[in-house]
Design a protein around this motif. Sequence first.
Motif, PDB file in Angstrom:
ATOM      1  N   ASP A  39       7.622   9.842   5.182  1.00 56.35           N
ATOM      2  CA  ASP A  39       7.514  11.230   4.738  1.00 56.35           C
ATOM      3  C   ASP A  39       7.379  12.136   5.953  1.00 56.35           C
ATOM      4  OD1 ASP A  39       5.486   9.683   2.414  1.00 56.35           O
ATOM      5  OD2 ASP A  39       7.324  10.705   1.810  1.00 56.35           O
ATOM      6  N   SER A  40       7.743  13.384   5.768  1.00 54.67           N
ATOM      7  CA  SER A  40       7.611  14.326   6.883  1.00 54.67           C
ATOM      8  C   SER A  40       6.222  14.917   6.965  1.00 54.67           C
ATOM      9  CB  SER A  40       8.653  15.444   6.753  1.00 54.67           C
ATOM     10  OG  SER A  40       8.526  16.088   5.506  1.00 54.67           O
ATOM     11  N   SER A  41       5.435  14.796   5.899  1.00 57.39           N
ATOM     12  CA  SER A  41       4.068  15.309   5.931  1.00 57.39           C
ATOM     13  C   SER A  41       3.201  14.460   5.021  1.00 57.39           C
ATOM     14  CB  SER A  41       4.010  16.772   5.487  1.00 57.39           C
ATOM     15  OG  SER A  41       4.290  16.865   4.104  1.00 57.39           O
ATOM     16  N   ALA A  42       1.885  14.593   5.160  1.00 55.46           N
ATOM     17  CA  ALA A  42       0.960  13.829   4.328  1.00 55.46           C
ATOM     18  C   ALA A  42      -0.440  14.396   4.497  1.00 55.46           C
ATOM     19  CB  ALA A  42       0.974  12.353   4.710  1.00 55.46           C
ATOM     20  N   LEU A  43      -1.244  14.202   3.471  1.00 52.56           N
ATOM     21  CA  LEU A  43      -2.676  14.439   3.554  1.00 52.56           C
ATOM     22  C   LEU A  43      -3.321  13.061   3.598  1.00 52.56           C
ATOM     23  CD1 LEU A  43      -5.186  16.267   3.437  1.00 52.56           C
ATOM     24  CD2 LEU A  43      -5.024  16.170   0.932  1.00 52.56           C
ATOM     25  N   VAL A  44      -4.027  12.776   4.688  1.00 52.40           N
ATOM     26  CA  VAL A  44      -4.581  11.434   4.898  1.00 52.40           C
ATOM     27  C   VAL A  44      -6.102  11.535   4.864  1.00 52.40           C
ATOM     28  CG1 VAL A  44      -4.586   9.389   6.363  1.00 52.40           C
ATOM     29  CG2 VAL A  44      -2.594  10.917   6.378  1.00 52.40           C
ATOM     30  N   VAL A 151      -0.521  11.938  -0.711  1.00 51.94           N
ATOM     31  CA  VAL A 151      -1.920  11.746  -0.329  1.00 51.94           C
ATOM     32  C   VAL A 151      -2.160  10.255  -0.131  1.00 51.94           C
ATOM     33  CG1 VAL A 151      -4.336  12.082  -0.953  1.00 51.94           C
ATOM     34  CG2 VAL A 151      -2.618  13.771  -1.659  1.00 51.94           C
ATOM     35  N   TYR A 152      -2.689   9.903   1.048  1.00 46.63           N
ATOM     36  CA  TYR A 152      -3.003   8.513   1.364  1.00 46.63           C
ATOM     37  C   TYR A 152      -4.519   8.355   1.525  1.00 46.63           C
ATOM     38  CZ  TYR A 152       1.946   7.785   2.596  1.00 46.63           C
ATOM     39  OH  TYR A 152       3.315   7.694   2.580  1.00 46.63           O
ATOM     40  N   ILE A 153      -5.017   7.209   1.084  1.00 47.73           N
ATOM     41  CA  ILE A 153      -6.391   6.815   1.341  1.00 47.73           C
ATOM     42  C   ILE A 153      -6.370   5.777   2.465  1.00 47.73           C
ATOM     43  CG2 ILE A 153      -8.472   5.745   0.419  1.00 47.73           C
ATOM     44  CD1 ILE A 153      -7.903   8.391  -0.906  1.00 47.73           C
ATOM     45  N   VAL A 154      -7.082   6.049   3.545  1.00 44.10           N
ATOM     46  CA  VAL A 154      -7.180   5.103   4.664  1.00 44.10           C
ATOM     47  C   VAL A 154      -8.650   4.738   4.847  1.00 44.10           C
ATOM     48  CG1 VAL A 154      -6.814   4.737   7.132  1.00 44.10           C
ATOM     49  CG2 VAL A 154      -5.122   5.999   5.802  1.00 44.10           C
ATOM     50  N   THR A 155      -8.933   3.438   4.869  1.00 39.82           N
ATOM     51  CA  THR A 155     -10.323   3.004   5.017  1.00 39.82           C
ATOM     52  C   THR A 155     -10.494   2.164   6.270  1.00 39.82           C
ATOM     53  OG1 THR A 155      -9.810   1.235   3.412  1.00 39.82           O
ATOM     54  CG2 THR A 155     -11.017   3.154   2.609  1.00 39.82           C
ATOM     55  N   TYR A 156     -11.571   2.455   7.006  1.00 41.73           N
ATOM     56  CA  TYR A 156     -11.960   1.703   8.202  1.00 41.73           C
ATOM     57  C   TYR A 156     -13.183   0.855   7.849  1.00 41.73           C
ATOM     58  CZ  TYR A 156      -9.266   5.348  10.708  1.00 41.73           C
ATOM     59  OH  TYR A 156      -8.298   6.214  11.149  1.00 41.73           O
ATOM     60  N   TYR A 157     -13.081  -0.444   8.081  1.00 44.58           N
ATOM     61  CA  TYR A 157     -14.214  -1.337   7.802  1.00 44.58           C
ATOM     62  C   TYR A 157     -14.540  -2.110   9.073  1.00 44.58           C
ATOM     63  CZ  TYR A 157     -17.418  -3.544   4.551  1.00 44.58           C
ATOM     64  OH  TYR A 157     -18.554  -3.923   3.882  1.00 44.58           O
ATOM     65  N   TYR A 158     -15.697  -1.803   9.656  1.00 45.18           N
ATOM     66  CA  TYR A 158     -16.153  -2.434  10.902  1.00 45.18           C
ATOM     67  C   TYR A 158     -17.048  -3.620  10.560  1.00 45.18           C
ATOM     68  CZ  TYR A 158     -14.811   2.129  12.868  1.00 45.18           C
ATOM     69  OH  TYR A 158     -14.131   3.266  13.226  1.00 45.18           O
ATOM     70  N   THR A 159     -16.855  -4.725  11.265  1.00 44.78           N
ATOM     71  CA  THR A 159     -17.676  -5.896  10.981  1.00 44.78           C
ATOM     72  C   THR A 159     -17.842  -6.760  12.226  1.00 44.78           C
ATOM     73  OG1 THR A 159     -17.885  -7.849   9.552  1.00 44.78           O
ATOM     74  CG2 THR A 159     -15.670  -7.246  10.239  1.00 44.78           C
ATOM     75  N   MET A 160     -18.988  -7.418  12.303  1.00 42.65           N
ATOM     76  CA  MET A 160     -19.228  -8.404  13.354  1.00 42.65           C
ATOM     77  C   MET A 160     -18.842  -9.782  12.816  1.00 42.65           C
ATOM     78  SD  MET A 160     -20.289  -6.548  15.849  1.00 42.65           S
ATOM     79  CE  MET A 160     -20.721  -7.868  17.003  1.00 42.65           C
ATOM     80  N   SER A 161     -18.275 -10.600  13.694  1.00 41.75           N
ATOM     81  CA  SER A 161     -17.866 -11.933  13.269  1.00 41.75           C
ATOM     82  C   SER A 161     -18.345 -12.963  14.282  1.00 41.75           C
ATOM     83  CB  SER A 161     -16.342 -11.976  13.098  1.00 41.75           C
ATOM     84  OG  SER A 161     -15.920 -13.190  12.531  1.00 41.75           O
ATOM     85  N   HIS A 162     -17.439 -13.802  14.767  1.00 37.64           N
ATOM     86  CA  HIS A 162     -17.819 -14.902  15.653  1.00 37.64           C
ATOM     87  C   HIS A 162     -17.701 -14.523  17.135  1.00 37.64           C
ATOM     88  CE1 HIS A 162     -17.841 -17.327  12.071  1.00 37.64           C
ATOM     89  NE2 HIS A 162     -16.589 -17.012  11.825  1.00 37.64           N
ATOM     90  N   THR A 190     -11.510  15.681  -6.983  1.00 39.00           N
ATOM     91  CA  THR A 190     -12.496  15.190  -6.019  1.00 39.00           C
ATOM     92  C   THR A 190     -13.067  13.852  -6.471  1.00 39.00           C
ATOM     93  OG1 THR A 190     -13.116  17.446  -5.365  1.00 39.00           O
ATOM     94  CG2 THR A 190     -14.669  15.698  -4.838  1.00 39.00           C
ATOM     95  N   THR A 191     -13.442  13.781  -7.742  1.00 34.89           N
ATOM     96  CA  THR A 191     -13.996  12.540  -8.290  1.00 34.89           C
ATOM     97  C   THR A 191     -12.979  11.409  -8.239  1.00 34.89           C
ATOM     98  OG1 THR A 191     -15.469  13.778  -9.760  1.00 34.89           O
ATOM     99  CG2 THR A 191     -15.016  11.487 -10.334  1.00 34.89           C
ATOM    100  N   MET A 192     -11.720  11.709  -8.591  1.00 36.85           N
ATOM    101  CA  MET A 192     -10.676  10.684  -8.586  1.00 36.85           C
ATOM    102  C   MET A 192     -10.437  10.144  -7.168  1.00 36.85           C
ATOM    103  SD  MET A 192      -6.623  10.945  -9.470  1.00 36.85           S
ATOM    104  CE  MET A 192      -6.335  11.635  -7.847  1.00 36.85           C
ATOM    105  N   LEU A 193     -10.356  11.038  -6.193  1.00 35.95           N
ATOM    106  CA  LEU A 193     -10.113  10.608  -4.812  1.00 35.95           C
ATOM    107  C   LEU A 193     -11.285   9.788  -4.286  1.00 35.95           C
ATOM    108  CD1 LEU A 193      -8.586  13.911  -3.365  1.00 35.95           C
ATOM    109  CD2 LEU A 193      -7.351  11.816  -3.979  1.00 35.95           C
ATOM    110  N   GLU A 194     -12.495  10.218  -4.587  1.00 38.55           N
ATOM    111  CA  GLU A 194     -13.676   9.466  -4.162  1.00 38.55           C
ATOM    112  C   GLU A 194     -13.699   8.077  -4.803  1.00 38.55           C
ATOM    113  OE1 GLU A 194     -18.520   9.652  -4.614  1.00 38.55           O
ATOM    114  OE2 GLU A 194     -17.419  11.540  -4.407  1.00 38.55           O
ATOM    115  N   THR A 195     -13.353   8.012  -6.073  1.00 43.48           N
ATOM    116  CA  THR A 195     -13.332   6.720  -6.772  1.00 43.48           C
ATOM    117  C   THR A 195     -12.304   5.781  -6.162  1.00 43.48           C
ATOM    118  OG1 THR A 195     -14.038   7.761  -8.850  1.00 43.48           O
ATOM    119  CG2 THR A 195     -12.972   5.614  -9.009  1.00 43.48           C
ATOM    120  N   LYS A 196     -11.125   6.306  -5.829  1.00 46.45           N
ATOM    121  CA  LYS A 196     -10.080   5.479  -5.220  1.00 46.45           C
ATOM    122  C   LYS A 196     -10.522   4.946  -3.865  1.00 46.45           C
ATOM    123  CE  LYS A 196      -5.919   7.384  -7.446  1.00 46.45           C
ATOM    124  NZ  LYS A 196      -5.393   6.084  -7.926  1.00 46.45           N
ATOM    125  N   MET A 197     -11.158   5.778  -3.049  1.00 48.10           N
ATOM    126  CA  MET A 197     -11.608   5.304  -1.745  1.00 48.10           C
ATOM    127  C   MET A 197     -12.733   4.288  -1.894  1.00 48.10           C
ATOM    128  SD  MET A 197     -12.924   7.380   1.656  1.00 48.10           S
ATOM    129  CE  MET A 197     -11.283   7.972   2.098  1.00 48.10           C
TER     130      MET A 197
END
Length: 238
Positions: A39-44, A151-162, A190-197
């Motif tokens: 796409d040429s544009s997006a809300l992320v 509209v895209y939902i992007v999630t960052y999940y930080y974790t410690m491992s080995h 707002t509620t829908m976007l929060e629920t999706k994330m």
Amino acid sequence: MIKAKKDQIFSRAFHLYNTYWLLKRSFSTIYLKGSFNQDSSALVLVNHSSWWDGLVTFYLTETICPFDSYAMMSEEGMKKFPFFRRIGAFSVNAASSRSVIETLHYSTNLLANQKAVWMFPQGAEQPLEKRPLEFQSGSAYLSLKVPSTPVYIVTYYYTMSHEQKPRLYIEISSPIDPADLSNQTRQDVTTMLETKMTHQLEQQRTSIATSSLSGYSELLSGNRSVSDWFGFLSGSKK
């Protein structure tokens, strides 16, 4: 508000510094699941749980994004680090309704001109496991104001491992169907976007906890750490 003032030469230099000095030295591995359409544009919309989020966002805009990206950040942060405007950041002051309105109008114009806008709809950094996410309504305002924008939902999940260094798992959703947003109030959206994330984050957590990581691929591998050298010397790693 402080508007973005992109500088391509500075952006390229900062991207190299961000990649090879900051990210590769600080993370064991960064993994990615999903992608953006052409796409040429997006809300992320991105969750905000770490100091790293802005730098990771910039890395993504320079490596995997097919569009010209801009990012919303706090006015306080912009004043502390004014160089961010040269890589596409613009400010918002949540304590001032006038500033918020000005920033939303600026964001709307960017989207209308086929730019991408990245934003943290929680409005401030929150612990990764905190629920509810408590979205502000700005993301819903923009999605309704420019309804043709994916509209895209992007999630960052930080974790410690080995390893000594943390791992980062990034997931990009499929674009939300604009029809899902039509004929709804800003609060409903707002509620829908929060629920999706929230759902996406919960799925990420389960996948990481159970090592069910199909769909993730390595995006960036970090430099050797102390744990890597210990493993190498003990013969457990080559």
